[in-house]
Scaffold this motif. Sequence first.
Motif, PDB file in Angstrom:
ATOM      1  N   VAL A  14      34.036  31.541  44.011  1.00  0.00           N
ATOM      2  CA  VAL A  14      33.116  32.818  44.469  1.00  0.00           C
ATOM      3  C   VAL A  14      33.861  33.847  43.837  1.00  0.00           C
ATOM      4  O   VAL A  14      33.290  34.753  43.269  1.00  0.00           O
ATOM      5  N   GLY A  15      35.063  33.996  44.267  1.00  0.00           N
ATOM      6  CA  GLY A  15      35.991  34.965  43.579  1.00  0.00           C
ATOM      7  C   GLY A  15      36.040  35.409  42.010  1.00  0.00           C
ATOM      8  O   GLY A  15      35.836  36.344  41.639  1.00  0.00           O
ATOM      9  N   GLY A  16      36.018  34.107  41.504  1.00  0.00           N
ATOM     10  CA  GLY A  16      35.867  34.234  39.961  1.00  0.00           C
ATOM     11  C   GLY A  16      34.818  34.712  39.552  1.00  0.00           C
ATOM     12  O   GLY A  16      34.603  35.245  38.495  1.00  0.00           O
ATOM     13  N   GLY A  17      33.466  34.171  40.280  1.00  0.00           N
ATOM     14  CA  GLY A  17      32.310  34.748  39.778  1.00  0.00           C
ATOM     15  C   GLY A  17      31.954  36.057  40.011  1.00  0.00           C
ATOM     16  O   GLY A  17      31.409  36.742  39.212  1.00  0.00           O
ATOM     17  N   LEU A  18      32.530  36.465  41.249  1.00  0.00           N
ATOM     18  CA  LEU A  18      32.539  38.135  41.317  1.00  0.00           C
ATOM     19  C   LEU A  18      33.228  38.786  40.090  1.00  0.00           C
ATOM     20  O   LEU A  18      32.645  39.891  39.883  1.00  0.00           O
ATOM     21  N   VAL A  45      38.115  43.957  42.917  1.00  0.00           N
ATOM     22  CA  VAL A  45      39.276  44.140  43.876  1.00  0.00           C
ATOM     23  C   VAL A  45      38.851  42.818  44.914  1.00  0.00           C
ATOM     24  O   VAL A  45      39.778  42.185  45.310  1.00  0.00           O
ATOM     25  N   GLY A  46      37.753  42.665  45.363  1.00  0.00           N
ATOM     26  CA  GLY A  46      37.126  41.613  46.284  1.00  0.00           C
ATOM     27  C   GLY A  46      37.384  40.169  45.632  1.00  0.00           C
ATOM     28  O   GLY A  46      37.901  39.201  46.309  1.00  0.00           O
ATOM     29  N   GLY A  47      37.027  40.093  44.367  1.00  0.00           N
ATOM     30  CA  GLY A  47      36.976  38.721  43.755  1.00  0.00           C
ATOM     31  C   GLY A  47      38.671  38.314  43.541  1.00  0.00           C
ATOM     32  O   GLY A  47      38.886  37.244  43.929  1.00  0.00           O
ATOM     33  N   VAL A  48      39.481  39.324  43.241  1.00  0.00           N
ATOM     34  CA  VAL A  48      40.827  38.776  42.876  1.00  0.00           C
ATOM     35  C   VAL A  48      41.466  38.593  44.228  1.00  0.00           C
ATOM     36  O   VAL A  48      42.202  37.839  44.246  1.00  0.00           O
ATOM     37  N   GLY A  49      41.136  39.423  45.091  1.00  0.00           N
ATOM     38  CA  GLY A  49      41.577  38.930  46.713  1.00  0.00           C
ATOM     39  C   GLY A  49      41.289  37.746  47.036  1.00  0.00           C
ATOM     40  O   GLY A  49      42.000  37.136  47.842  1.00  0.00           O
ATOM     41  N   MET A  50      39.828  37.295  46.803  1.00  0.00           N
ATOM     42  CA  MET A  50      39.505  36.111  47.455  1.00  0.00           C
ATOM     43  C   MET A  50      40.379  34.932  46.436  1.00  0.00           C
ATOM     44  O   MET A  50      40.779  33.880  46.908  1.00  0.00           O
ATOM     45  N   LEU A  51      40.732  35.104  45.273  1.00  0.00           N
ATOM     46  CA  LEU A  51      41.333  34.055  44.340  1.00  0.00           C
ATOM     47  C   LEU A  51      42.563  34.040  44.824  1.00  0.00           C
ATOM     48  O   LEU A  51      43.323  32.853  45.036  1.00  0.00           O
ATOM     49  N   VAL A  52      43.341  35.176  45.108  1.00  0.00           N
ATOM     50  CA  VAL A  52      44.607  35.072  45.356  1.00  0.00           C
ATOM     51  C   VAL A  52      44.988  34.601  46.736  1.00  0.00           C
ATOM     52  O   VAL A  52      45.868  33.684  46.973  1.00  0.00           O
ATOM     53  N   GLY A  53      44.101  34.950  47.826  1.00  0.00           N
ATOM     54  CA  GLY A  53      44.258  34.541  49.222  1.00  0.00           C
ATOM     55  C   GLY A  53      44.008  32.996  49.248  1.00  0.00           C
ATOM     56  O   GLY A  53      44.851  32.191  49.924  1.00  0.00           O
TER      57      GLY A  53
END
Length: 96
Positions: A14-18, A45-53
């Motif tokens: 989902v983060g990558g899709g965003l 910012v949200g997508g990268v945050g989801m990916l990293v977290g």
Amino acid sequence: MDRSLLYHVSQMVVGGGLVMIAVSNFLSGTPDGVRLSISSVLMIVGGVGMLVGNCYHVLNGNVDRVELGPVSIWLSVVAAILILLAGVLQLLLLLG
């Protein structure tokens, strides 16, 4: 299959899709240059945050802390597939 690992991987998708959708918004800007919008910046910012977290949780083995039911897990997987499909289609339409 480990449901909590499946949940974290689907959230990374989902983060990558965003990020893909936001990048395609940046690239499809005005003819004079790139269009910078607050929604695209927040999606990145949200997508990268989801990916990293979620990647952090998977790599450190903290995936067992998720206690969701099977319906919630599979809804997350379906949402991840749909947003990934939307991101890929938007990039393909931009490039094609």
